[in-house]
Design a protein around this motif. Structure first.
Motif, PDB file in Angstrom:
ATOM      1  N   ARG A 146     -22.171  18.339 -23.979  1.00 18.82           N
ATOM      2  CA  ARG A 146     -21.048  17.993 -24.853  1.00 18.82           C
ATOM      3  C   ARG A 146     -19.859  17.646 -23.948  1.00 18.82           C
ATOM      4  O   ARG A 146     -19.334  18.505 -23.231  1.00 18.82           O
ATOM      5  N   TRP A 147     -19.437  16.388 -24.013  1.00 17.53           N
ATOM      6  CA  TRP A 147     -18.388  15.907 -23.101  1.00 17.53           C
ATOM      7  C   TRP A 147     -16.987  15.997 -23.695  1.00 17.53           C
ATOM      8  O   TRP A 147     -16.001  15.803 -22.969  1.00 17.53           O
ATOM      9  N   ASP A 148     -16.903  16.272 -24.974  1.00 15.85           N
ATOM     10  CA  ASP A 148     -15.573  16.337 -25.595  1.00 15.85           C
ATOM     11  C   ASP A 148     -14.697  17.353 -24.863  1.00 15.85           C
ATOM     12  O   ASP A 148     -15.059  18.528 -24.699  1.00 15.85           O
ATOM     13  N   GLY A 149     -13.547  16.891 -24.414  1.00 17.52           N
ATOM     14  CA  GLY A 149     -12.602  17.769 -23.749  1.00 17.52           C
ATOM     15  C   GLY A 149     -12.872  17.990 -22.275  1.00 17.52           C
ATOM     16  O   GLY A 149     -12.098  18.678 -21.596  1.00 17.52           O
ATOM     17  N   LEU A 170     -23.778  15.723 -12.528  1.00 17.97           N
ATOM     18  CA  LEU A 170     -22.958  15.693 -13.740  1.00 17.97           C
ATOM     19  C   LEU A 170     -21.633  16.404 -13.504  1.00 17.97           C
ATOM     20  O   LEU A 170     -20.572  15.932 -13.936  1.00 17.97           O
ATOM     21  N   GLU A 171     -21.686  17.534 -12.829  1.00 19.83           N
ATOM     22  CA  GLU A 171     -20.467  18.301 -12.592  1.00 19.83           C
ATOM     23  C   GLU A 171     -19.490  17.533 -11.709  1.00 19.83           C
ATOM     24  O   GLU A 171     -18.278  17.688 -11.830  1.00 19.83           O
ATOM     25  N   GLY A 176     -13.701  18.406 -12.594  1.00 20.66           N
ATOM     26  CA  GLY A 176     -13.405  19.715 -12.025  1.00 20.66           C
ATOM     27  C   GLY A 176     -13.673  20.865 -12.968  1.00 20.66           C
ATOM     28  O   GLY A 176     -13.726  22.024 -12.537  1.00 20.66           O
ATOM     29  N   ARG A 177     -13.841  20.572 -14.263  1.00 13.01           N
ATOM     30  CA  ARG A 177     -14.149  21.630 -15.227  1.00 13.01           C
ATOM     31  C   ARG A 177     -15.658  21.783 -15.370  1.00 13.01           C
ATOM     32  O   ARG A 177     -16.410  20.826 -15.203  1.00 13.01           O
ATOM     33  N   PRO A 178     -16.143  22.982 -15.733  1.00 10.18           N
ATOM     34  CA  PRO A 178     -17.581  23.165 -15.947  1.00 10.18           C
ATOM     35  C   PRO A 178     -18.071  22.262 -17.083  1.00 10.18           C
ATOM     36  O   PRO A 178     -17.346  21.990 -18.044  1.00 10.18           O
ATOM     37  N   VAL A 179     -19.305  21.808 -16.945  1.00 11.02           N
ATOM     38  CA  VAL A 179     -19.916  20.964 -17.970  1.00 11.02           C
ATOM     39  C   VAL A 179     -20.506  21.863 -19.059  1.00 11.02           C
ATOM     40  O   VAL A 179     -21.222  22.825 -18.770  1.00 11.02           O
TER      41      VAL A 179
END
Length: 446
Positions: A138-141, A122-123, A145-148
């Motif tokens: 929660r995928w909003d935003g 996922l990450e 490369g950002r933490p999930v």
């Protein structure tokens, strides 16, 4: 009343936290800490001790590949290399079988470690990952490369919660359970079962039972409506924390009314299921630290003469001490490394020997009376420092008398006719106990 496999009526477990027991690094910091090391065979040196106590079950804590303490799993299908490999595990199960000892594994199915390949996908791939539906995310935003942003277990960022509404999670857990049952284990302890919706277990367990109808499932539940959870989940048994608390608080605080109250609530659960009972485990202060060591036999006497499926935590039978603390590493004291073999009896302190002797006596008593598994307990007499319990069924009865005071006491013996364990003087329907004394009396069936 829920059903359970017939063999559970006779089951008496010895619980081990393997990583600590064999001296594996709990918080590995180097590649060398994680290299394959055959430590699991060290448990084999204790199997004769387990059988000699009269126990016939080995309840293993986490054995699967994980990041640190075992509850942050990264591969449910692989033995943790800090413990060994498949051959080590198979040999341990075979050695247990040779001694008539069943094996239960600890299934961590509420969450996985953040380094689990399914979550790492996922990450790396985001919502397009094939494992995205395994987790509550929660995928909003989110951008690559950002933490999930995922749900975690009780605030522990390293423990990512599974999505128990997902068919993929149910499929995974079913596959894991079946895989190891096929390998020869007898059932599962369901870690943090209280955090998993009962409907999830009700979906998974019947599927597992289709191929393994004799498997037993024990859910870790700390509080709540036990009977309702069992009925909704189809789990066979739950951990009886309320009775554990009543036993050690009642003895330590010299308030046996608390034990009496807990026993009343415990007895009511038998209408629905048989709880899993204990006076120590890998998550709590050891019983010889929770109460005066001289009173440990009193706690064990209750454990082994009231209804339930009892578990003895490895080392409690030798009087080991250890206090759990609420801090990083706060479990280490109750999860120590033990030697390759049990110490010789002559090397034990008099106090430890008395605790071991009490375990031998009481397990033998329980082993000869399997009907105690579901028997009813009445509190016949209780003061702050003394209590008399009668546990019986149509097949017989035992009377358990405890004195935690520093002076002798004379109590009702009910229909007890002889001293089966402990020490007491029987006369005229009464039993006299020495200061801090205890006795279990045998009673003839009506």
């Amino acid at each position: 009343m829920t059903s359970e496999p017939g063999w559970v009526r006779h089951a008496l477990w010895w619980q081990v936290y393997p990583l600590g027991f064999v001296g594996a690094p709990i918080r590995p910091s180097t590649a060398d800490d994680r290299r394959l090391t055959h430590r699991l065979p060290r448990l084999e040196g204790w199997l004769d001790h387990v059988a000699g106590l009269g126990l016939d079950g080995l309840l293993l804590g986490p054995v699967f590949a994980s990041q640190s303490h075992g509850y942050d799993t990264v591969d449910h299908f692989r033995i943790d290399p800090r413990l060994g490999d498949d051959a080590d595990f198979d040999r341990l199960v075979a050695a247990a079988r040779e001694r008539g000892i069943r094996v239960l594994l600890d299934g961590v199915f509420n969450h996985v470690g953040r380094a689990h390949p399914a979550f790492r996908a996922l990450e790396e791939e985001g919502p397009r990952a094939g494992t995205a539906d395994l987790f509550r995310v929660r995928w909003d935003g989110w951008t690559p490369g950002r933490p999930v942003d995922a749900d975690v277990f009780e605030g522990h960022e390293g423990l990512v919660a599974l999505d128990h509404a997902s068919p993929a999670a149910a499929d995974l857990v079913t596959r894991v359970m079946t895989f190891w049952l096929d390998r020869g284990i007898d059932g599962w302890r369901l870690d943090a079962a209280y955090a998993v919706p009962p409907a999830f277990w009700a979906q998974v367990l019947p599927r597992v039972r289709e191929t393994h109808p004799q498997a037993w499932f024990l859910g870790e539940v700390i509080h709540g409506d036990y009977a309702a959870i069992v009925e909704a989940s189809t789990i066979d048994a739950l951990t009886q924390y309320e009775l554990w608390q009543g036993i050690w608080h009642g003895i330590a605080d010299r308030n046996l009314f608390e034990l009496s109250h807990a026993l009343g609530r415990h007895d009511a659960l038998l209408r629905t299921f048989v709880p899993a009972t204990f006076v120590g485990n890998h998550d709590v202060t050891r019983i010889a630290s929770a109460v005066d060591p001289d009173l440990v036999p009193h706690a064990v006497a209750v454990l082994l003469t009231v209804a339930g499926t009892p578990t003895i935590y490895a080392g409690d039978d030798l009087g080991l001490t250890g206090v759990k603390e609420e801090r990083l590493g706060g479990d280490d004291a109750v999860r120590p490394e033990l030697p390759d073999r049990p110490p010789p009896v002559e090397a034990l302190s008099p106090q430890a020997r008395a605790i071991l002797d009490a375990h031998h006596e009481l397990v033998a008593l329980r082993r000869g009376r399997p009907w105690l598994h579901r028997a009813h307990t009445d509190v016949l007499e209780v003061t702050n420092t003394a209590i008399v319990l009668r546990t019986g069924s149509g097949e017989g009865a035992v009377v358990t008398a405890l004195n935690v005071a520093d002076e002798p006491v004379t109590l009702r013996a009910a229909d007890g006719t002889s001293v089966a364990a402990g020490a007491g003087s029987l006369h005229d329907g009464q039993v006299t106990l020495s200061p801090r004394g205890w006795a279990v009396l045998a009673a003839d069936p009506h």
